[in-house]
Scaffold this active site. Sequence first.
Site, short mmCIF file in Angstrom:
data_model
loop_
_atom_site.label_atom_id
_atom_site.label_comp_id
_atom_site.label_asym_id
_atom_site.label_seq_id
_atom_site.Cartn_x
_atom_site.Cartn_y
_atom_site.Cartn_z
N CYS A 217 0.87 -1.17 0.00
CA CYS A 217 0.00 0.00 0.00
C CYS A 217 0.90 1.22 0.00
O CYS A 217 2.12 1.12 0.14
CB CYS A 217 -0.85 0.05 1.26
SG CYS A 217 -1.84 -1.42 1.52
N ARG B 166 1.09 1.92 -5.99
CA ARG B 166 1.30 0.94 -4.93
C ARG B 166 0.00 0.22 -4.53
O ARG B 166 0.01 -0.73 -3.74
CB ARG B 166 1.89 1.61 -3.69
CG ARG B 166 3.21 2.28 -3.93
CD ARG B 166 3.74 2.90 -2.66
NE ARG B 166 4.03 1.87 -1.66
CZ ARG B 166 5.14 1.19 -1.56
NH1 ARG B 166 6.12 1.41 -2.43
NH2 ARG B 166 5.32 0.30 -0.62
N TRP C 139 -3.87 -1.58 -1.22
CA TRP C 139 -3.88 -2.81 -2.01
C TRP C 139 -4.23 -3.89 -1.00
O TRP C 139 -3.43 -4.26 -0.16
CB TRP C 139 -2.51 -3.06 -2.63
CG TRP C 139 -2.48 -4.26 -3.52
CD1 TRP C 139 -1.97 -5.49 -3.24
CD2 TRP C 139 -2.97 -4.33 -4.84
NE1 TRP C 139 -2.13 -6.32 -4.32
CE2 TRP C 139 -2.73 -5.63 -5.31
CE3 TRP C 139 -3.61 -3.42 -5.70
CZ2 TRP C 139 -3.10 -6.05 -6.60
CZ3 TRP C 139 -3.97 -3.83 -6.96
CH2 TRP C 139 -3.71 -5.14 -7.40
N ASN D 226 1.21 0.21 6.06
CA ASN D 226 1.57 -0.61 4.90
C ASN D 226 2.39 -1.78 5.40
O ASN D 226 3.44 -1.57 6.03
CB ASN D 226 2.40 0.22 3.91
CG ASN D 226 3.07 -0.66 2.86
OD1 ASN D 226 2.50 -1.64 2.41
ND2 ASN D 226 4.29 -0.31 2.47
N GLY D 227 1.92 -3.00 5.16
CA GLY D 227 2.65 -4.18 5.62
C GLY D 227 1.68 -5.29 5.92
O GLY D 227 0.48 -5.21 5.62
N GLU E 207 8.01 -20.81 -18.93
CA GLU E 207 7.89 -19.44 -18.46
C GLU E 207 9.02 -18.56 -19.04
O GLU E 207 8.78 -17.44 -19.47
CB GLU E 207 7.91 -19.43 -16.92
CG GLU E 207 7.89 -18.07 -16.25
CD GLU E 207 6.69 -17.21 -16.60
OE1 GLU E 207 5.73 -17.71 -17.22
OE2 GLU E 207 6.74 -16.01 -16.31
N LYS F 112 8.33 -15.35 -21.39
CA LYS F 112 8.85 -14.02 -21.04
C LYS F 112 9.64 -13.44 -22.21
O LYS F 112 9.45 -12.31 -22.60
CB LYS F 112 9.75 -14.17 -19.83
CG LYS F 112 9.63 -13.37 -18.63
CD LYS F 112 8.43 -13.14 -17.82
CE LYS F 112 7.07 -13.36 -18.37
NZ LYS F 112 6.04 -13.64 -17.42
N GLU G 19 7.33 -12.64 -25.32
CA GLU G 19 6.30 -11.60 -25.20
C GLU G 19 6.88 -10.19 -25.13
O GLU G 19 6.19 -9.24 -25.48
CB GLU G 19 5.32 -11.86 -24.05
CG GLU G 19 5.84 -11.58 -22.67
CD GLU G 19 4.78 -11.77 -21.57
OE1 GLU G 19 3.60 -11.49 -21.80
OE2 GLU G 19 5.17 -12.20 -20.47
N HIS H 111 11.98 -35.47 -30.18
CA HIS H 111 10.86 -36.02 -30.96
C HIS H 111 10.31 -34.99 -31.96
O HIS H 111 9.11 -34.91 -32.17
CB HIS H 111 9.74 -36.46 -30.00
CG HIS H 111 10.16 -37.56 -29.09
ND1 HIS H 111 10.33 -38.87 -29.50
CD2 HIS H 111 10.51 -37.55 -27.77
CE1 HIS H 111 10.73 -39.61 -28.48
NE2 HIS H 111 10.85 -38.83 -27.42
N LYS I 249 -2.62 -6.22 -19.62
CA LYS I 249 -2.27 -6.78 -18.32
C LYS I 249 -3.33 -7.80 -17.89
O LYS I 249 -3.01 -8.82 -17.31
CB LYS I 249 -2.14 -5.64 -17.28
CG LYS I 249 -1.67 -6.10 -15.91
CD LYS I 249 -0.24 -6.62 -15.94
CE LYS I 249 0.21 -7.25 -14.65
NZ LYS I 249 1.36 -8.15 -14.83
#
Length: 598
Positions: free
Chosen positions: A2, A26, A73, A99-100, A471, A475, A478, A494, A593
């Site tokens: 946050c 944030r 958040w 925040n935490g 992955e 990455k 993209e 194969h 996104k």
Amino acid sequence: MCGIFGCICENAVEVLLDGLRRLEYRGYDSVGIALLNNNNILIRKDKGKLEDFLKNLDFESLSGSIGIGHTRWATHGAPSRENAHPHLDCFGRIAVVHNGVLENFLSLREELIERGHKFSSNTDSEIIAHLIEEFVKMGLSLKDALRETINIVKGSIACAIITTLEPGKIFCYRRESPLIVGISRNGTFCSSDMPAIIPYTKNIAIVPEDTIVVIERNGVYSESSSGIERKLEFFETNLDLKSAERGGYPHFMIKEIFEQPRAISDTIKIPEVYLDRASKLLRDRIYLTGSGTSYHACLSTSYMISKILSIEAFPIISSELQEMIPNFDESTLIAVSQSGETADTLNAIRYAKKKNAKIVGITNTLGSSITMLSDAYICTQSGPEIGVAATKTFVTQLIALDLLFLRFGLISRRLNQSDYNKILDEMKKLPKIVEKILNQHQKIKEISLKYSSKQNAFFLARGSNVAIALEGALKLKEISYIHAEGYPAGESKHGPIALVEPGFLCIFIAPKDRTREKIIGNIMEMKARGAEIFSIITEGDEELKEISDSYFEVPQCYELFYPILCTIPLQLFAYYAATFRGFDPDKPRNLAKSVTVI
Ligand code: M6R
């Protein structure tokens, strides 16, 4: 993650709102401010974005020269007016923004309720206001009450507090979550990050770990949590506003890659009660579903489940689920989505629900559709991810899934207490190990430069690292638009091997785990055809260094966690490749996104 902000200055309302706008990156699911006015605390807060909050704000009734603000958040308690910060004590005399993540808040909250405290939210943060109230009742000053509070509360904290009991001051504390203060002739400020302060002063200090700070109009006093004075070191920052918003990094993606130690550490602290609630829903058949990177987290975890718990779990790409699984009797579907809004994944959930599945959601977005559709959910603690390429949310998905299945293993007696403790202890070492890898970013940058003009690449691995090969390839393709494919290394002979000719780039994920010996064989097959070999290996693996053209070493770790460690250099590899090729990694073409179409 946050954003908190506080100021003592003229026009505190405008300054607070301006600061919160710059901290919105944030978190942006709720917003709130508290102002000291004629020895009263005025609070305005609501669910939603700052933009909407401003539309409904009664500016005429608000004034003051001391205030704190918060942009949220959600981590504990869905986005709502009640859960938005600031939070008050029972008498409305102490207002807190935080925040935490507070680990032991549930037990503290129960104790406080027994002592008669009335809570207005479901957040962990609210206990700070009530604990301070308790200590003030005992006759302590606000600063001493804050010290007692932080000594009982476990977890990460950056907080700012105003109170009618000692007006004219903002009390702050920092442990694990960031906090900076700024001072100028125009006012004094505290904030989670620089962008909120820079428009008012460039004279700032980073608050050290475990420090209490008391801010007044003309100065700042600070001390350690044991009460010893600790002077802050002020300096002139040369950051401009734009780069300050990205923490001084050129792109959000690289900023987010470097945030991973913090994101992992916060996710490890997910309270057991959430894990228990979700593990109780796990039935005999377990399916895992997600899209893109989130599917890779499912795939990697399915190997972990079979290795550690000796049970089968089936990873399925969300858009394919309906075509594959006719019914979900006695089944649980674990749906993974950082945004919690991916249409393919939501569709898979709706379908599985109709067919009797129990649903466990894993998401980075509390209050998202996935949290509404799930029977239980677990929130990863990455904070908002702005770069389109998923980075920190992927590693926290892996952590959250590992935690869930370890907890399930313990409860179902597939794992004994001592093995469970041992694995958790190893997991707690990860933030430091990941930091060590990030400190070697220069090395991966050089390797990326060497290969950035390639047109094609294979990413090859075995076991749970296959998910990391997929992955790594996702990455790279993209954001750099290099054609990249991930394969199980054993499968490459194969068909895919037909493409290999001298100079073809093959990236092997080859840590010292049970797959290593076979991977060496696969490397030799590719080498024999002239491939250029870049391997991710365990520190000190001389044999692999010998047979690779380039290598990157990750520290030795508990076998289960190699997928996490090997992911980090591949994220950096893709990031640097994109920038060397002149592309903006934060905004890859044709992508969004959150993909909300089927
Ligand atoms: O929000 P989700 O985790 O559900 O998103 C799923 C995919 O769209 C996402 O992971 C996508 O593949 C990323 N761009 C990968 O970097």
